[in-house]
Write a protein that holds these residues in place. Structure first.
Motif, short mmCIF file in Angstrom:
data_model
loop_
_atom_site.label_atom_id
_atom_site.label_comp_id
_atom_site.label_asym_id
_atom_site.label_seq_id
_atom_site.Cartn_x
_atom_site.Cartn_y
_atom_site.Cartn_z
N HIS A 48 18.76 78.39 -25.14
CA HIS A 48 19.60 77.70 -24.16
C HIS A 48 18.70 76.70 -23.43
CE1 HIS A 48 17.83 80.99 -21.90
NE2 HIS A 48 18.30 80.57 -20.76
N HIS A 85 17.87 76.05 -20.30
CA HIS A 85 17.15 76.26 -19.03
C HIS A 85 15.67 75.90 -19.20
CE1 HIS A 85 20.36 79.28 -17.45
NE2 HIS A 85 20.72 78.01 -17.30
N ASP A 136 12.90 77.04 -18.23
CA ASP A 136 11.85 78.01 -18.56
C ASP A 136 11.81 78.29 -20.07
OD1 ASP A 136 14.37 79.15 -18.03
OD2 ASP A 136 13.52 81.12 -17.54
N HIS A 137 12.90 77.98 -20.78
CA HIS A 137 12.97 78.22 -22.24
C HIS A 137 12.81 76.94 -23.04
CE1 HIS A 137 14.48 82.40 -21.81
NE2 HIS A 137 14.81 81.91 -20.62
N TYR A 171 18.62 77.41 -10.99
CA TYR A 171 17.43 77.77 -10.24
C TYR A 171 17.08 76.63 -9.29
CZ TYR A 171 17.13 80.32 -14.65
OH TYR A 171 17.42 81.06 -15.75
N HIS A 196 25.41 83.60 -19.54
CA HIS A 196 24.25 83.11 -18.79
C HIS A 196 24.26 81.58 -18.80
CE1 HIS A 196 20.27 82.84 -17.15
NE2 HIS A 196 19.82 82.22 -18.22
N ASP A 254 18.61 85.16 -22.61
CA ASP A 254 18.81 85.75 -21.27
C ASP A 254 20.15 86.47 -21.15
OD1 ASP A 254 16.35 84.76 -20.63
OD2 ASP A 254 17.05 83.24 -19.22
ZN LIG Z 1 18.13 81.14 -18.61
#
Ligand SMILES: [Zn+2]
Ligand SMILES: [Zn+2]
Length: 206
Positions: free
Chosen positions: A44, A46, A48-49, A82, A125, A142
């Motif tokens: 996905h 986001h 952080d990924h 976030y 998510h 996630d």
């Molecule tokens: Zn995520």
């Protein structure tokens, strides 16, 4: 929290799943040089990924993702959950991240076979979150997390509601995971989980 990065190798080919955050982009580039994958898949969008997905694109590698994640990867959209409850800050953080050119993106959908791994859609998510399934091993992104259980062990956890695009759907997805015949569930954060740990969390209502 660190996001996991997976190197999958089979006779059909090699794929890296997720890239880690932007701060790890130089390390991610070294990883690509050493592992020489055929493609990079992001579970996905986001940051952080997928914070290093632009590196894969610069290397000329296809970046595989569900079509619902593409606008977030290309920078057409900037919703980021976030920090929780601060969408405008999230949008600024998203805008600061290098993006993936649309020409580098490939769409992958549920049911597709990628190098012997089956793509499964794990919405909630994020709307276009996907996982990979093979021989009872689920890479779950996630859709489920590994968290301390307060007794020195780990438990399965869901991201808190503010971090999910659709929390009710995230709960539904977790229940579907709990019904699969699995040996191990590998979350996007933390270590592997047992089916029993996931079923225990899925049995809760919220
Ligand atoms: Zn995520
Ligand atoms: Zn994450």
């Amino acid at each position: 929290m660190y996001a996991n990065v997976f190197l999958l190798s089979s006779p059909q080919g090699r794929v890296v799943v997720d890239t880690g955050a932007l701060t790890y982009a130089p390390a991610f580039g070294r990883l690509l040089r050493q592992f020489r994958p055929d493609a990079v898949l992001v579970t996905h969008a986001h940051v952080d990924h997928a914070g290093g997905a632009f590196v894969a694109a610069r290397w000329g590698l296809p970046v595989l993702a569900h079509p619902l994640e593409h606008p977030h990867l290309t920078g057409e959209r900037h919703e980021l959950p976030y920090p929780a409850g601060m969408p405008r800050v999230g949008a600024v953080i998203s805008r600061l991240h290098p993006k993936v050119p649309a020409r580098a993106l490939r769409s992958v959908e549920a049911g597709e076979d990628l190098w012997g791994w089956q793509v499964i859609h794990l919405p909630g998510h994020s709307h276009g979150q996907i996982g990979l399934l093979r021989n009872g091993v689920l890479i779950a992104a996630d859709a489920v997390l590994s968290a301390p259980d307060g007794r020195g062990g780990m438990r399965a956890a869901l991201p808190h509601a503010p971090y999910n695009a659709d929390h009710a759907q995230a709960i539904h997805t977790l229940r579907q995971i709990a019904e699969l015949d699995l040996r191990v569930i590998v979350p996007g954060h933390g270590g592997p989980l047992t089916p029993g740990q996931v079923r225990e969390r899925a049995a809760r209502d919220i």
